[in-house]
Each structure stands twice: as C-alpha cells, then as structure tokens.
Design an enzyme around this catalytic site. Structure first.
Site, short mmCIF file in Angstrom:
data_model
loop_
_atom_site.label_atom_id
_atom_site.label_comp_id
_atom_site.label_asym_id
_atom_site.label_seq_id
_atom_site.Cartn_x
_atom_site.Cartn_y
_atom_site.Cartn_z
N GLU A 29 0.80 -1.27 0.12
CA GLU A 29 0.06 0.11 -0.01
C GLU A 29 0.88 1.23 0.13
O GLU A 29 2.28 1.16 0.37
CB GLU A 29 -0.96 0.08 1.13
N VAL A 110 -5.34 -0.63 2.13
CA VAL A 110 -4.99 -2.01 1.76
C VAL A 110 -6.11 -2.38 0.78
O VAL A 110 -5.99 -3.02 -0.37
CB VAL A 110 -5.44 -3.03 3.09
N ASP A 142 -18.42 1.81 12.36
CA ASP A 142 -17.13 2.25 11.75
C ASP A 142 -16.35 0.83 11.18
O ASP A 142 -15.70 0.46 12.35
CB ASP A 142 -16.35 3.41 12.48
N SER A 144 -13.62 -0.74 8.62
CA SER A 144 -12.90 -0.57 7.61
C SER A 144 -13.29 -1.57 6.41
O SER A 144 -13.54 -2.86 6.40
CB SER A 144 -11.34 -0.99 7.93
N ASP A 146 -11.38 -2.71 4.39
CA ASP A 146 -10.22 -3.93 4.30
C ASP A 146 -10.68 -5.23 4.24
O ASP A 146 -10.70 -6.11 3.76
CB ASP A 146 -8.90 -3.68 5.32
N LYS A 163 -4.78 -3.64 13.43
CA LYS A 163 -4.18 -2.38 14.23
C LYS A 163 -4.55 -2.43 15.63
O LYS A 163 -5.95 -2.48 15.81
CB LYS A 163 -4.42 -0.96 13.40
#
Length: 304
Positions: A29, A110, A142, A144, A146, A163
């Site tokens: 990325e 990503v 919320d 991602s 990804d 993360k």
C-alpha cells in the site's frame, strides 16, 4: 453513446520486466508512506522494505494512483512525492471510481491496493496492520473496507494482524464469519500489531514458507479466495499490552473530544500513541513492516 472508462494501469520498468519474465512481485500500500509514518521515517522505511524484498528475490511494487491511473511500482520521484504527503487523497476500494473519473492523485489503503495489485496479476501483498472494526462500533458503527475486500480477493495478504487501536476481537470474529482463511505464522496467537498476540480460536499455525504456499494454493482452489498471513512483530520491538492499552484509552478520549471520525480516526490515534510512547510505536511499526515484507517476498518466491 454512453462513454466508458476503464481502470488503466501504469507499471514501473522494474515491475513490468518482472511480470514479463514471470519473476515474483510483492505489492504494498502507499497510505502508510503518505499518511501513516512521519517524515523522514516514511521514506527510509520504504527504502528498507524494498531492499529486503529484492534481497529475497522478488520485486517490490508500491501501489498508488496518479491522475486516475493505477500505478504499480512507484518511481523514485513518485515515492518522494508520496512521502511528502501533500496532494494525495486517501483512497479505499470504494473511492476508486471517483479517483479514476476525476483523474485524482491518491495513496491507496489495503483495500484499494489489493484490487490494483490483483488486476496486475500479483499474488502477494504486504502491509503492517489491517483495518478493522472501531472500538466504538456499538454507538457509531465504523468498519474498514479492508475486511470486506479481503473476502473478495485472491491474494495472500501478509500483516501483523489488526491495528491495535481497533476492536481486535470483534474484527477477528468478522473474519471468521466471512470465512477468510488465517495462517498464524509460527505462533498460536493472533498478532495485535505492536503487541503480543491473543488466543482467539481461529486460524491455523503454519511454521514454514512451504506450508504457507500450500495453505494459499488450497484456499484459492477450494474457496476461490486468498488468505491472511498473520505474522507477529519482532519480539524485541513489541510493546507491553498494558502500557499500550493505557495510551490507547487516552488517545480514544482525546479523539472523541476533538471529533476525529472516519478515515481520520486511525491516523490520529497512531500519531498520538507515537508521541506518548516517545516513538516506541514507530519503531515497532517499522520493524514489523520490514519483517512482513521479508516473509511476503519469501512466499512470493515459493509460489513462483
């Protein structure tokens, strides 16, 4: 007649030659360099990652957008521009149509990066930590992109788990629900980015690159999708979980007070934690990025 627009790809000389000669390529990325790591650490880390990938026998391809074209393997000039961080929007997979239509310049997350890399015919991708579910998802959902894109890709994505600023346990449950195969590389636990892993009851321990290759090929053949390779950060760079959690709690309170939401939340939290740990999280981030790149290159070579 309706005008049609396709996603055009532009390849660096190194990547074009590698693909022509069927040499292994590892994609990366660009958001981590444009919006993730501070200067000059971002540029130095990018150089170190690319050198490690080359040493292992693969070609490194940082992915981005320039004027709506997908870039597979940024040039030295483009990398320096990325690392300055100015003029690049942050693009996830859902942003791609707008980036292309409006001919924008963008660093890719990503989810966007693996779409471009897979379109280019690349099998292996490396990153630091994946995006996931926000810790405040019950009050403000919320998640991602990804995660959803990982359920659609056929790539092997090497990472150090989710993360640490996210709800790791809930994210892992979503991975299981979506049926995304997880290979735990030389560990029984699911890595938590900067910290040691946690036992979550999903995934399979894999101890060799050869086993990883079988894991990946089996997933593609029987499931029609790729895999997550969860690779812990180097032990000597991992942070104590209790220390990190304390700093994270402070960061979350500050973010809520200042109204940091959406795409800006994770960068804010990571920046806050870097300051409060006197750069220890940045050192861990750099170490795990390089470590993941090495494993990804080894896997790419094994699959070639």
């Amino acid at each position: 007649m309706e005008e049609r627009m396709s996603l055009a790809l532009s390849f660096s000389e190194e990547i074009a030659e590698a693909l022509r000669s069927k040499r292994p390529v590892v994609a990366m990325e660009s958001c981590v360099f444009a919006q993730g790591l501070p200067r000059p650490l971002n540029y130095d880390t990018a150089q170190e990652i690319m050198e490690v990938i080359r040493q292992e026998g693969a070609a490194p391809a940082i992915v981005a957008f320039d004027e709506g074209r997908g870039i597979i393997g940024v040039s030295e000039t483009e990398l320096r521009q990325l690392c300055r961080g100015k003029g690049y929007m942050k693009a996830n997979c859902g942003d791609i149509p707008g980036v292309v239509a409006l001919k924008q310049r963008a660093a890719t997350t990503v989810s966007a990066s693996i779409i471009l890399a897979e379109k280019a015919g690349i099998k292996v991708f490396t990153t630091g930590g994946l995006g996931g579910i926000s810790p405040h998802w019950l009050s403000h959902f919320d998640a991602s992109s990804d995660i959803s894109q990982l359920s659609r890709t056929k790539m092997a994505v090497v990472c150090s788990g989710i993360k640490s600023v996210l709800d790791v346990l809930t994210t892992v449950e979503v991975l299981e629900t979506l049926g995304i195969p997880v290979a735990l590389y030389r560990t029984e636990s699911f890595p938590r980015f900067y910290t040691s892993g946690i036992h979550v009851g999903i995934g399979s321990r894999v101890d060799t690159v050869e086993q990883l290759a079988v894991f990946y090929n089996t997933s593609r053949e029987f499931l029609g999708r790729g895999i997550i390779v969860a690779n812990p950060a180097p032990l000597e760079k991992q942070l104590p979980s209790d220390v990190l959690q304390k700093v994270l709690n402070e960061a979350m309170e500050r973010a809520e007070h200042e109204g940091h939401l959406g795409k800006q939340l994770t960068p804010f939290l990571l920046d806050y934690m870097a300051r409060e740990t006197q750069g220890a999280t940045l050192e861990a981030n750099r170490a795990l990025l390089v470590n993941n790149a090495r494993l990804a290159a080894q896997l790419a070579v094994s699959l070639n």
